[in-house]
Write an enzyme that holds these catalytic residues in place. Structure first.
Site, mmCIF file in Angstrom:
data_model
loop_
_atom_site.group_PDB
_atom_site.id
_atom_site.type_symbol
_atom_site.label_atom_id
_atom_site.label_comp_id
_atom_site.label_asym_id
_atom_site.label_seq_id
_atom_site.Cartn_x
_atom_site.Cartn_y
_atom_site.Cartn_z
ATOM 1 N N GLY A 73 0.719 -1.256 -0.209
ATOM 2 C CA GLY A 73 -0.157 -0.037 -0.048
ATOM 3 C C GLY A 73 0.689 1.061 0.000
ATOM 4 O O GLY A 73 0.650 2.324 -0.660
ATOM 5 N N SER A 74 1.834 1.239 0.677
ATOM 6 C CA SER A 74 2.852 2.652 0.871
ATOM 7 C C SER A 74 3.196 2.795 -0.457
ATOM 8 O O SER A 74 3.688 3.874 -0.881
ATOM 9 C CB SER A 74 3.784 2.346 1.980
ATOM 10 O OG SER A 74 3.228 2.403 3.315
ATOM 11 N N ASN A 153 -7.731 4.035 8.489
ATOM 12 C CA ASN A 153 -7.066 2.881 9.094
ATOM 13 C C ASN A 153 -7.318 2.853 10.607
ATOM 14 O O ASN A 153 -7.057 2.082 11.349
ATOM 15 C CB ASN A 153 -5.622 2.862 8.636
ATOM 16 C CG ASN A 153 -4.829 4.179 8.876
ATOM 17 O OD1 ASN A 153 -5.367 5.002 8.637
ATOM 18 N ND2 ASN A 153 -3.621 4.188 9.718
ATOM 19 N N GLN A 181 -7.316 -0.197 3.462
ATOM 20 C CA GLN A 181 -8.405 -0.750 4.589
ATOM 21 C C GLN A 181 -9.624 -0.841 4.206
ATOM 22 O O GLN A 181 -10.451 -1.904 4.795
ATOM 23 C CB GLN A 181 -8.570 0.359 5.811
ATOM 24 C CG GLN A 181 -7.225 0.870 6.452
ATOM 25 C CD GLN A 181 -6.894 -0.465 7.517
ATOM 26 O OE1 GLN A 181 -7.577 -1.669 7.939
ATOM 27 N NE2 GLN A 181 -5.687 -0.574 7.824
ATOM 28 N N SER A 201 -3.430 -3.357 -0.689
ATOM 29 C CA SER A 201 -2.444 -4.161 -0.081
ATOM 30 C C SER A 201 -2.958 -5.632 0.182
ATOM 31 O O SER A 201 -4.250 -5.693 0.640
ATOM 32 C CB SER A 201 -2.049 -3.523 1.342
ATOM 33 O OG SER A 201 -0.756 -4.213 1.607
ATOM 34 N N ALA A 202 -2.263 -6.623 -0.089
ATOM 35 C CA ALA A 202 -2.668 -7.914 0.274
ATOM 36 C C ALA A 202 -2.887 -8.414 1.765
ATOM 37 O O ALA A 202 -3.767 -9.010 2.020
ATOM 38 C CB ALA A 202 -1.865 -8.880 -0.337
ATOM 39 N N HIS A 203 -1.996 -7.876 2.546
ATOM 40 C CA HIS A 203 -1.941 -8.551 3.826
ATOM 41 C C HIS A 203 -2.971 -8.128 4.800
ATOM 42 O O HIS A 203 -3.180 -8.421 5.830
ATOM 43 C CB HIS A 203 -0.452 -8.325 4.502
ATOM 44 C CG HIS A 203 -0.393 -7.040 5.107
ATOM 45 N ND1 HIS A 203 -0.452 -6.493 6.342
ATOM 46 C CD2 HIS A 203 -0.083 -5.891 4.392
ATOM 47 C CE1 HIS A 203 -0.010 -5.225 6.461
ATOM 48 N NE2 HIS A 203 0.203 -4.876 5.216
ATOM 49 N N THR A 239 11.738 -8.335 -11.423
ATOM 50 C CA THR A 239 11.295 -9.587 -11.454
ATOM 51 C C THR A 239 9.895 -9.854 -10.407
ATOM 52 O O THR A 239 10.322 -9.510 -9.158
ATOM 53 C CB THR A 239 12.277 -10.853 -11.151
ATOM 54 O OG1 THR A 239 13.434 -10.368 -12.346
ATOM 55 C CG2 THR A 239 11.668 -11.954 -11.278
ATOM 56 N N CYS A 327 1.629 1.992 11.859
ATOM 57 C CA CYS A 327 3.222 2.582 11.441
ATOM 58 C C CYS A 327 3.835 3.424 12.680
ATOM 59 O O CYS A 327 4.692 3.689 12.481
ATOM 60 C CB CYS A 327 3.038 2.914 10.262
ATOM 61 S SG CYS A 327 2.505 2.038 8.920
#
EC number: 2.8.1.7
Length: 397
Positions: A73-74, A153, A181, A201-203, A239, A327
């Site tokens: 995300g960042s 968030n 979020q 973002s995936a996490h 890659t 963060c």
């Protein structure tokens, strides 16, 4: 310690088992470089990336060619703001955002100000909502970008994204939203909501760390982010992390499959926790909008106590939570988000965010309420601020 409850899912989530299984094959079976398409191992890796791209695109109602994979995300936020700013500086130098954005946006805007760009930071109300009329008033002839997060968030407030998109479109301004979020927690339709750029973002949705994405509407003028090879259609060289991208796609597939049931369950648990805290603990402030909020977000300020003390005692009882965004949780400064909503420093310091997952039960919620009740009572007994307040009111200690 009788329980282990993880209630900090806004910081990160457990990687789902289905996601782990999807990723595993790209570690030890289909490990080829996706740029090496002349043999099967490379083709399999390429297919995994394109399959994930389609999964994300379908979830957002976007075209596959409008999805780009990033490191998170960042990075996506940085790319959106810097990329648009430098690519469109011939048209103007003005950016509009809010005071409650993630630092990936705020610090990027501060960085751009060193290069002659100007930023308007919109105020929010006590719920963390922007004023659409103030947004319109902030627009100048030289405004090139509006960047407003979809859902906060820390306090969970969901902004009126479709109306913001309409305003941006009417004025010919590029509209970016940080949806890190929001992804998986609200219905996102980039076409209906007039979104030009969207970070994700995936996490945050049961996927792996280290991978995210950006939706870039076809025709948006934006600089390439990493120069090098031709990966991501030449816009982000390097890659690809095939296993992470495949995991991201699988997490999105699960989010879409279980969406309605997932949201209903989280909302039920969220409301139970909010009501339990309101009923059992005096002198609390619910942060964020009471209804227009993420289904898993509960953020309260507890007067007369420090958030860090609450967190330490919660951890001793097996409960993981946060006193602000992940963060900045190590900082002693009050949350910039809470201060922007009008809270004083003392009240802002006493904030705790719980963010729920579908693994949590009603019993877990009730345990959390009872634990918080005991912790707050204990800390207030030792609080000089609380005791001084009681003396002023003539109450016995």
């Amino acid at each position: 310690m009788s329980k282990k409850l993880y209630l900090d899912n806004a910081a990160t989530t457990r990687v789902k088992k289905e996601v782990v299984e999807e990723m595993r094959q790209y570690f030890d079976e289909y490990y080829g470089n996706p740029s090496s398409s002349l043999y099967e191992l490379g083709r399999k890796s390429k297919e995994a990336i394109e399959n994930a791209r389609k999964q994300v695109a379908d979830f957002l109602n976007a075209d596959e060619k409008e999805i780009y994979f990033t490191a998170g995300g960042s990075e996506s936020d940085n790319w959106a703001v810097k990329g648009v700013a430098f690519a469109n500086k011939n048209k103007g130098n003005h950016i509009i955002t809010t005071k409650i954005e993630h630092h990936a946006i705020l610090h990027t805007c501060e960085y751009l100000e060193k290069f002659g760009f100007e930023t308007t930071y919109l105020d929010v109300d006590k719920y963390g909502m922007i004023d659409l009329e103030k947004l319109k008033e902030a627009i100048r002839p030289e405004t090139i970008l509006i960047s407003i997060m979809y859902a906060n968030n820390e306090i969970g407030t969901i902004q009126p994204i479709e109306q913001i998109g309409e305003i941006a479109q009417e004025h010919g301004i590029i509209f970016h939203t940080d949806a890190v979020q929001a992804l998986g927690s609200v219905k996102i339709d980039v076409k209906k909501q007039h979104i030009d750029l969207l970070s994700m973002s995936a996490h945050k949705i049961g996927g792996p760390k280290g991978v995210g994405g950006m939706f870039i509407r076809k025709g948006v003028k934006i600089d390439n982010f990493i120069h090098g090879g031709g990966q991501e259609r030449g816009r982000r060289a390097g890659t690809e992390g095939v296993q992470n991208i495949a995991g991201f796609g699988k997490a999105v597939e699960i989010a879409e499959r279980d969406f309605d049931k997932h949201i209903a369950r989280l909302t039920e648990l969220r409301d139970r926790l909010i009501e339990g805290i309101k009923t059992n603990i005096p002198d609390v402030v619910l942060n964020g909008h009471p209804t227009m909020r993420l289904p898993n977000n509960v953020n309260f300020s507890y007067k007369y106590v420090e958030g860090e003390s609450i967190l330490l005692l919660l951890d001793m009882e097996g409960i993981s939570a946060s006193s602000g965004s992940a963060c900045t949780s190590g900082s002693l400064d009050p949350s910039h988000v809470l201060l922007a909503t009008g809270l004083d420093h003392g009240t802002a310091h006493g904030s705790i965010r719980f963010s729920i997952s579908e693994e949590i039960t009603e019993e877990d919620i009730d345990y959390t309420v009872e634990t918080m009740k005991n912790i707050i009572s204990k800390l207030r007994m030792m609080s000089p601020i609380k005791n001084d307040e009681d003396l002023k009111k003539g109450n016995s200690l």
